[in-house]
Design a protein around this motif. Structure first.
Motif, PDB file in Angstrom:
ATOM      1  N   GLU A  55       0.853  -1.198   0.000  1.00  0.00           N
ATOM      2  CA  GLU A  55       0.000   0.000   0.000  1.00  0.00           C
ATOM      3  C   GLU A  55       0.881   1.237   0.000  1.00  0.00           C
ATOM      4  O   GLU A  55       1.867   1.323   0.751  1.00  0.00           O
ATOM      5  CB  GLU A  55      -0.913   0.021   1.223  1.00  0.00           C
ATOM      6  CG  GLU A  55      -1.836   1.233   1.246  1.00  0.00           C
ATOM      7  CD  GLU A  55      -2.691   1.311   2.493  1.00  0.00           C
ATOM      8  OE1 GLU A  55      -3.548   2.215   2.560  1.00  0.00           O
ATOM      9  OE2 GLU A  55      -2.483   0.495   3.408  1.00  0.00           O
ATOM     10  N   LEU A  57       1.495   4.758   1.263  1.00  0.00           N
ATOM     11  CA  LEU A  57       1.080   5.534   2.427  1.00  0.00           C
ATOM     12  C   LEU A  57       1.178   7.029   2.165  1.00  0.00           C
ATOM     13  O   LEU A  57       0.580   7.834   2.870  1.00  0.00           O
ATOM     14  CB  LEU A  57       1.937   5.155   3.637  1.00  0.00           C
ATOM     15  CG  LEU A  57       1.889   3.672   4.009  1.00  0.00           C
ATOM     16  CD1 LEU A  57       2.924   3.362   5.077  1.00  0.00           C
ATOM     17  CD2 LEU A  57       0.499   3.278   4.494  1.00  0.00           C
ATOM     18  N   SER A  58       1.955   7.390   1.155  1.00  0.00           N
ATOM     19  CA  SER A  58       2.083   8.768   0.693  1.00  0.00           C
ATOM     20  C   SER A  58       2.562   8.665  -0.750  1.00  0.00           C
ATOM     21  O   SER A  58       2.822   7.566  -1.241  1.00  0.00           O
ATOM     22  CB  SER A  58       3.090   9.535   1.562  1.00  0.00           C
ATOM     23  OG  SER A  58       4.416   9.212   1.190  1.00  0.00           O
ATOM     24  N   GLU A  63       4.311   0.700   1.917  1.00  0.00           N
ATOM     25  CA  GLU A  63       4.357  -0.361   2.918  1.00  0.00           C
ATOM     26  C   GLU A  63       4.271  -1.694   2.184  1.00  0.00           C
ATOM     27  O   GLU A  63       3.383  -1.899   1.361  1.00  0.00           O
ATOM     28  CB  GLU A  63       3.174  -0.222   3.886  1.00  0.00           C
ATOM     29  CG  GLU A  63       3.014  -1.355   4.872  1.00  0.00           C
ATOM     30  CD  GLU A  63       1.780  -1.187   5.759  1.00  0.00           C
ATOM     31  OE1 GLU A  63       1.327  -2.181   6.337  1.00  0.00           O
ATOM     32  OE2 GLU A  63       1.262  -0.050   5.861  1.00  0.00           O
ATOM     33  N   TYR A  88       8.795  -0.627   5.504  1.00  0.00           N
ATOM     34  CA  TYR A  88       8.374   0.640   4.912  1.00  0.00           C
ATOM     35  C   TYR A  88       9.548   1.216   4.126  1.00  0.00           C
ATOM     36  O   TYR A  88      10.692   1.180   4.577  1.00  0.00           O
ATOM     37  CB  TYR A  88       7.933   1.615   6.003  1.00  0.00           C
ATOM     38  CG  TYR A  88       6.833   1.059   6.876  1.00  0.00           C
ATOM     39  CD1 TYR A  88       5.495   1.213   6.535  1.00  0.00           C
ATOM     40  CD2 TYR A  88       7.141   0.343   8.034  1.00  0.00           C
ATOM     41  CE1 TYR A  88       4.486   0.675   7.315  1.00  0.00           C
ATOM     42  CE2 TYR A  88       6.136  -0.193   8.819  1.00  0.00           C
ATOM     43  CZ  TYR A  88       4.814  -0.024   8.462  1.00  0.00           C
ATOM     44  OH  TYR A  88       3.816  -0.573   9.234  1.00  0.00           O
ATOM     45  N   TYR A 102       9.312   2.613  11.257  1.00  0.00           N
ATOM     46  CA  TYR A 102       7.974   3.086  11.617  1.00  0.00           C
ATOM     47  C   TYR A 102       8.052   3.948  12.878  1.00  0.00           C
ATOM     48  O   TYR A 102       7.401   4.990  12.984  1.00  0.00           O
ATOM     49  CB  TYR A 102       7.022   1.911  11.833  1.00  0.00           C
ATOM     50  CG  TYR A 102       5.616   2.353  12.161  1.00  0.00           C
ATOM     51  CD1 TYR A 102       4.778   2.821  11.148  1.00  0.00           C
ATOM     52  CD2 TYR A 102       5.139   2.361  13.467  1.00  0.00           C
ATOM     53  CE1 TYR A 102       3.496   3.272  11.435  1.00  0.00           C
ATOM     54  CE2 TYR A 102       3.862   2.797  13.756  1.00  0.00           C
ATOM     55  CZ  TYR A 102       3.041   3.247  12.744  1.00  0.00           C
ATOM     56  OH  TYR A 102       1.777   3.701  13.030  1.00  0.00           O
ATOM     57  N   LYS A 117       0.999   6.943  13.521  1.00  0.00           N
ATOM     58  CA  LYS A 117       1.475   7.281  12.181  1.00  0.00           C
ATOM     59  C   LYS A 117       0.836   6.377  11.128  1.00  0.00           C
ATOM     60  O   LYS A 117       0.795   5.150  11.283  1.00  0.00           O
ATOM     61  CB  LYS A 117       3.006   7.164  12.139  1.00  0.00           C
ATOM     62  CG  LYS A 117       3.620   7.676  10.847  1.00  0.00           C
ATOM     63  CD  LYS A 117       5.135   7.782  10.945  1.00  0.00           C
ATOM     64  CE  LYS A 117       5.790   6.415  10.920  1.00  0.00           C
ATOM     65  NZ  LYS A 117       7.264   6.513  10.758  1.00  0.00           N
ATOM     66  N   TRP A 118       0.354   6.994  10.050  1.00  0.00           N
ATOM     67  CA  TRP A 118      -0.238   6.313   8.904  1.00  0.00           C
ATOM     68  C   TRP A 118      -1.508   5.541   9.274  1.00  0.00           C
ATOM     69  O   TRP A 118      -1.900   4.602   8.595  1.00  0.00           O
ATOM     70  CB  TRP A 118       0.776   5.381   8.223  1.00  0.00           C
ATOM     71  CG  TRP A 118       1.983   6.114   7.723  1.00  0.00           C
ATOM     72  CD1 TRP A 118       2.048   7.392   7.244  1.00  0.00           C
ATOM     73  CD2 TRP A 118       3.328   5.617   7.669  1.00  0.00           C
ATOM     74  NE1 TRP A 118       3.326   7.715   6.890  1.00  0.00           N
ATOM     75  CE2 TRP A 118       4.138   6.653   7.133  1.00  0.00           C
ATOM     76  CE3 TRP A 118       3.903   4.389   8.001  1.00  0.00           C
ATOM     77  CZ2 TRP A 118       5.505   6.490   6.943  1.00  0.00           C
ATOM     78  CZ3 TRP A 118       5.277   4.251   7.801  1.00  0.00           C
ATOM     79  CH2 TRP A 118       6.068   5.282   7.291  1.00  0.00           C
ATOM     80  N   LYS A 150      -7.417  -0.681   8.595  1.00  0.00           N
ATOM     81  CA  LYS A 150      -6.127  -0.248   9.124  1.00  0.00           C
ATOM     82  C   LYS A 150      -6.001  -0.340  10.641  1.00  0.00           C
ATOM     83  O   LYS A 150      -4.886  -0.479  11.163  1.00  0.00           O
ATOM     84  CB  LYS A 150      -5.854   1.200   8.707  1.00  0.00           C
ATOM     85  CG  LYS A 150      -5.390   1.364   7.273  1.00  0.00           C
ATOM     86  CD  LYS A 150      -5.020   2.799   7.003  1.00  0.00           C
ATOM     87  CE  LYS A 150      -4.369   2.953   5.642  1.00  0.00           C
ATOM     88  NZ  LYS A 150      -3.029   2.374   5.590  1.00  0.00           N
ATOM     89  N   LYS A 172      -3.091  -0.357  15.837  1.00  0.00           N
ATOM     90  CA  LYS A 172      -2.698  -0.530  14.449  1.00  0.00           C
ATOM     91  C   LYS A 172      -2.816  -2.007  14.077  1.00  0.00           C
ATOM     92  O   LYS A 172      -2.254  -2.871  14.745  1.00  0.00           O
ATOM     93  CB  LYS A 172      -1.265  -0.030  14.273  1.00  0.00           C
ATOM     94  CG  LYS A 172      -0.728  -0.070  12.851  1.00  0.00           C
ATOM     95  CD  LYS A 172       0.680   0.534  12.825  1.00  0.00           C
ATOM     96  CE  LYS A 172       1.257   0.595  11.431  1.00  0.00           C
ATOM     97  NZ  LYS A 172       1.507  -0.754  10.860  1.00  0.00           N
TER      98      LYS A 172
END
Length: 248
Positions: A55, A57-58, A63, A88, A102, A117-118, A150, A172
């Protein structure tokens, strides 16, 4: 055969994309970076014979979770353990994949604001807002949980949520990997010594104060994997120490 594709566009108009191909032999992932003129500056293929999760994440952070392989399988289906080692990566304009932690300064800064985060949402947001912005399901047990792809969001004990109730803890869903020593040293670097702990064989739980909130790591020292949570004192104590003390 099944496929999955996702792409992002960075501020300088580079495009990163991946294509995941899923079949009976496992997943393969092809990651590509393309400039506006069509030049391919990143091309990476990952094929491990079992499962892969990915995925963005930005626009430039991805990830990637690689499923652990069962070396002692008998039937083909036994190769799949369901346990993923997640890493990551920062994707650079020069075509590099740089692994990043992370747990870092950004993680610490967000924790002090009641965020992971995320992970969407924050401690204190109400159930109505959480539900409107994050697709999930509400589950009732000893306490209500709102479960999304998530994360899981916990509320104080109540038989029915009306909408104004505040999120009291967030967990998470994706594990982080690393030895107990590695992970706890990272957390101690940003939050100091734990304020509560529980050890049971190879399993461990440590709570750290992050501003007005608390960060918890719930780990397995043998498998080198852990889950992260953030919450209020009440939220964390209900989740981890309902009968034996906890955060004072």
């Amino acid at each position: 055969m099944e496929g999955e594709m996702q792409f992002t566009v960075t501020g300088n108009k580079d495009t990163f994309m991946y294509y995941k191909d899923s079949g009976r032999g496992g997943d393969s992932l092809e990651l590509v970076g393309v400039r506006p003129n069509g030049e391919i500056f990143l091309e990476k293929e990952i094929d491990n014979g079992v499962g892969i999760n990915a995925e963005f994440l930005s626009p430039s952070i991805i990830e990637i979770g690689i499923e652990r392989y069962n070396e002692d399988y008998v039937a083909m289906g036994d190769r799949f353990t369901g346990l993923f080692d997640t890493k990551y990566y920062q994707l650079t304009k020069d075509g590099e994949m740089i692994e990043i932690d992370y747990i870092d300064q950004e993680f610490a800064n967000l924790a002090k604001k009641g965020q992971l985060k995320w992970v969407p949402g924050n401690i204190g947001m109400n159930y109505k807002s959480l539900k409107a912005n994050n697709k999930g399901t509400l589950e009732y047990g000893e306490i209500p949980f709102y479960m999304t792809l998530k994360a899981s969001y916990a509320f104080l004990p109540k038989n029915k949520l009306e909408g104004t109730e505040a999120v009291n803890a967030i967990g998470k869903n994706t594990m982080i990997t690393g030895s107990k020593k590695e992970l706890t040293e990272k957390l101690q670097k940003y939050f100091g010594k734990p304020v509560a702990e529980k050890i049971n064989g190879n399993s461990y739980v440590y709570a750290y104060k992050a501003g007005q909130y608390y960060v918890v790591i719930d780990g397995d020292g043998i498998n080198k994997e852990a889950y992260l949570y953030i919450g209020t004192k009440n939220g964390i104590n209900i989740l981890f120490w309902p009968f034996d003390g906890g955060i004072k």
